[in-house]
Design an enzyme around this catalytic site. Sequence first.
Site, PDB file in Angstrom:
ATOM      1  N   TYR A 191     -17.077  20.737   5.367  1.00 10.46           N
ATOM      2  CA  TYR A 191     -17.705  19.016   5.403  1.00 10.46           C
ATOM      3  C   TYR A 191     -18.237  18.686   6.709  1.00 10.46           C
ATOM      4  O   TYR A 191     -18.983  17.826   6.543  1.00 10.46           O
ATOM      5  CB  TYR A 191     -16.519  18.093   4.899  1.00 10.46           C
ATOM      6  CG  TYR A 191     -15.813  17.515   5.958  1.00 10.46           C
ATOM      7  CD1 TYR A 191     -15.018  18.303   6.976  1.00 10.46           C
ATOM      8  CD2 TYR A 191     -15.996  16.068   6.343  1.00 10.46           C
ATOM      9  CE1 TYR A 191     -14.237  17.458   7.899  1.00 10.46           C
ATOM     10  CE2 TYR A 191     -15.566  15.516   7.296  1.00 10.46           C
ATOM     11  CZ  TYR A 191     -14.426  16.303   7.990  1.00 10.46           C
ATOM     12  OH  TYR A 191     -13.731  15.637   8.850  1.00 10.46           O
ATOM     13  N   LYS A 194     -16.078  19.019  -3.969  1.00  8.54           N
ATOM     14  CA  LYS A 194     -16.051  17.872  -4.943  1.00  8.54           C
ATOM     15  C   LYS A 194     -16.937  18.301  -6.265  1.00  8.54           C
ATOM     16  O   LYS A 194     -16.624  17.783  -7.243  1.00  8.54           O
ATOM     17  CB  LYS A 194     -16.879  16.696  -4.404  1.00  8.54           C
ATOM     18  CG  LYS A 194     -16.242  16.197  -2.958  1.00  8.54           C
ATOM     19  CD  LYS A 194     -15.025  15.167  -3.417  1.00  8.54           C
ATOM     20  CE  LYS A 194     -14.663  14.395  -2.278  1.00  8.54           C
ATOM     21  NZ  LYS A 194     -13.500  13.381  -2.568  1.00  8.54           N
ATOM     22  N   HIS A 196      -7.013   3.936   1.944  1.00 13.96           N
ATOM     23  CA  HIS A 196      -7.387   5.332   1.726  1.00 13.96           C
ATOM     24  C   HIS A 196      -8.130   5.713   3.368  1.00 13.96           C
ATOM     25  O   HIS A 196      -7.569   6.872   3.722  1.00 13.96           O
ATOM     26  CB  HIS A 196      -8.322   5.400   0.624  1.00 13.96           C
ATOM     27  CG  HIS A 196      -8.691   7.083   0.499  1.00 13.96           C
ATOM     28  ND1 HIS A 196      -8.021   8.041   0.335  1.00 13.96           N
ATOM     29  CD2 HIS A 196      -9.953   7.403   0.951  1.00 13.96           C
ATOM     30  CE1 HIS A 196      -8.533   9.158   0.390  1.00 13.96           C
ATOM     31  NE2 HIS A 196     -10.001   8.732   0.654  1.00 13.96           N
ATOM     32  N   GLU A 218     -10.415   6.713  -8.730  1.00 17.71           N
ATOM     33  CA  GLU A 218     -11.552   5.801  -8.306  1.00 17.71           C
ATOM     34  C   GLU A 218     -11.873   4.841  -9.530  1.00 17.71           C
ATOM     35  O   GLU A 218     -11.508   5.467 -10.762  1.00 17.71           O
ATOM     36  CB  GLU A 218     -12.640   6.674  -7.886  1.00 17.71           C
ATOM     37  CG  GLU A 218     -12.084   7.504  -6.874  1.00 17.71           C
ATOM     38  CD  GLU A 218     -13.498   7.861  -5.948  1.00 17.71           C
ATOM     39  OE1 GLU A 218     -14.581   7.570  -6.357  1.00 17.71           O
ATOM     40  OE2 GLU A 218     -13.279   8.911  -5.247  1.00 17.71           O
TER      41      GLU A 218
END
Lengths: 415, 415
Positions: B245, B254, B134, B202
């Site tokens: 970010y 998020k 990832h 996840e």
Amino acid sequence: MTPHHTTWFPIPEHSDFSIYNLPFGIFSTPDRTPRVGIAIGEHIIDLADLAQSGLWDNIAPASVFEQNTLNAFIRLGKKTTSAVRLKVQELLCDPESPLKSVMDGRFFVAQSEATMYLPVEIGDYTDFYSSIEHATNVGKMFRDPANALLPNWRHLPVGYHGRASSIVVSGTPIRRPHGQVLPKGAEVPVFQASARLDFELEMAFIIGKDTPMGATIATADAEEYIFGMVLFNDWSARDIQAWEYVPLGPFLGKNFGSSVSPWVVTLDALEPFRVPGPTQEPQPLPYLQCDRPANYDIALEVSITPENSTETVVCRSNFKYMYWNMPQQLAHHTVNGCNVRVGDLMASGTISGSTEDSFGSMLELAWQGTKPLPMSDGTERVFIRDLDTVTMRGHAEKDGIRVGFGEVTGKVLGV
Amino acid sequence: MTPHHTTWFPIPEHSDFSIYNLPFGIFSTPDRTPRVGIAIGEHIIDLADLAQSGLWDNIAPASVFEQNTLNAFIRLGKKTTSAVRLKVQELLCDPESPLKSVMDGRFFVAQSEATMYLPVEIGDYTDFYSSIEHATNVGKMFRDPANALLPNWRHLPVGYHGRASSIVVSGTPIRRPHGQVLPKGAEVPVFQASARLDFELEMAFIIGKDTPMGATIATADAEEYIFGMVLFNDWSARDIQAWEYVPLGPFLGKNFGSSVSPWVVTLDALEPFRVPGPTQEPQPLPYLQCDRPANYDIALEVSITPENSTETVVCRSNFKYMYWNMPQQLAHHTVNGCNVRVGDLMASGTISGSTEDSFGSMLELAWQGTKPLPMSDGTERVFIRDLDTVTMRGHAEKDGIRVGFGEVTGKVLGV
């Protein structure tokens, strides 16, 4: 103009805890379990006892004062919490106050005899980055001096999530953290105690009202959701942070400990000190626009006290310098529907001014170690040494009225 | 080899909730307040009722089962929680079990009739970034394809703090967030609904034991501090995240919502599926070295179900691909003295494999919108549309033993 109040209670001149302040906190003594109190001068009024006595109308259920956090009290809502504060103010001013006859006894505790606790159970902790001087200083040091601010900075109050579990009350020692550090010029990190331990001078606000997920808070309504404020030291290990923080932000460089002052000063008490903030250019997007002044004129200072020595003030700053104000921070935080909860803590980010003696961290004050600061004992500091105590203080003052935060202090222990 | 167990209780073939699993969760029915249960087949055993009956030795105080989170139960410690699970296993296998006579009644509830809750009160939520595939994919897309991994990545499990308040249990709808987005080629952001809403596949572990501030957890001891695991969907708004970010990490991209599966599978139940992880090169610093295999072979899949349509599996991955394992994550998280608390949730980061159909997010699967994925209804997806339901499933299977997580699902609502 704030109406003037005269209290019969003895309060030292220049006390942070004047009759205009009346902040809330959690305290205990050897005889009293942790409970809600209000600071007045050098004393604390025991609200748990007061609520149970016949002296006081039952504005709020007694049970909320017999708790080791303010959360249940705050959850009653501002109408109630403001009424409690005003009732205490009235009792302290009324020459016929029933409190007077028992002044030496039951309801008052000397602050020197009390142990203070973290005032709230913090669900989530958010740290903003809202001082343009601080963000510019950091940008100059670590990125491009000519373009110190990143492109997003003037468009939104940059923020990130921090660790709630390691937020401690003033007076709790802070252990110098170990961690991975990349030595200058090296390609492989080493494991060591942080050699660049720093403070960050911040203030924080405490959420006073829940929102459900999906709800937003408009800047115009934001103050309904803010119970009050505290001083905040966002201890930082610069060397750990520098190596770890790309691409997802600070982690172990911050979460070893953060310190808060024990008394929560209400927005009500800060109202007389409201001032306009810096001009925002470009104008923010509509959801961030704020119609009325929402900064506060709060003088701040930081001192370092080496072991067995006297303190040296190393920074004098002011909360009014903040580029992004609290309503804007809260509107931004919830514009995506993120919910907030009573007790959440939202910190300002380092509060730096424009002059070199107003920078809110050692990183900036000593400019990455290039300008050591002299201490009163003849030593110098570029970062914080073991056994140094860092103390932050803050107060607002106007027209003879003083509302202060006391202090947040912490001693650094070696490892 | 795991000893084989035979239960008299009817369990459908290939059930995630076999006699070898027995995960803990919080459920209610119209007749039962929220309480602790154990999943078995298509049913739930009501531990609150069981604890109060005369059928069961008092291994644990009944009060911990009459709670709306598992925190009090977990806080009893692994010795006790493991004993409870083994006792239930024994009761379900004993042909003379007193449970048998009341099987159709009091102690068993059909899962279809139960409402599930967030299993724990989450104090702090940390998200790691521990899949090398990832991190490499993201680095290729947004940074330098030739140096996709940042210099720190192979030296430490990169992690950051997330928002605990907006973590919800499977089945809770997720509202598409609004936020600031920088249109391609523009210099000024616009405010809009996210156009790049994504999932992240996840898993997360739940802390089972407190540490005091200043304490560290060695990799060899880490499993004592891990109660169990859940599936975790770290919903992400890629366009909001991309603009906000730098330099402090993800925030509003998020914190509008994250979803967890309701049943916490214990490490005990996962023991048979322990496998070695990928070789770590370079060797990590000593505090991150881990002597024994600490990955788990858990097959994972993600599906998208458009409104009024059937589901399409878009990703098949495996938890065993994780570069950094849970003991390493926990050792790193605490190496600076950061304390952890029962109920803290630590997520893995997106779990991608090496093949294109094993990538754990739409960002990677559709490679930034360049490779649309076909749905069973003939439409295509590059990100998640309104009214799509995203479902993640996970299970381990070996020697005829299956231990599964059920699913975490969430439907995206428009704004």
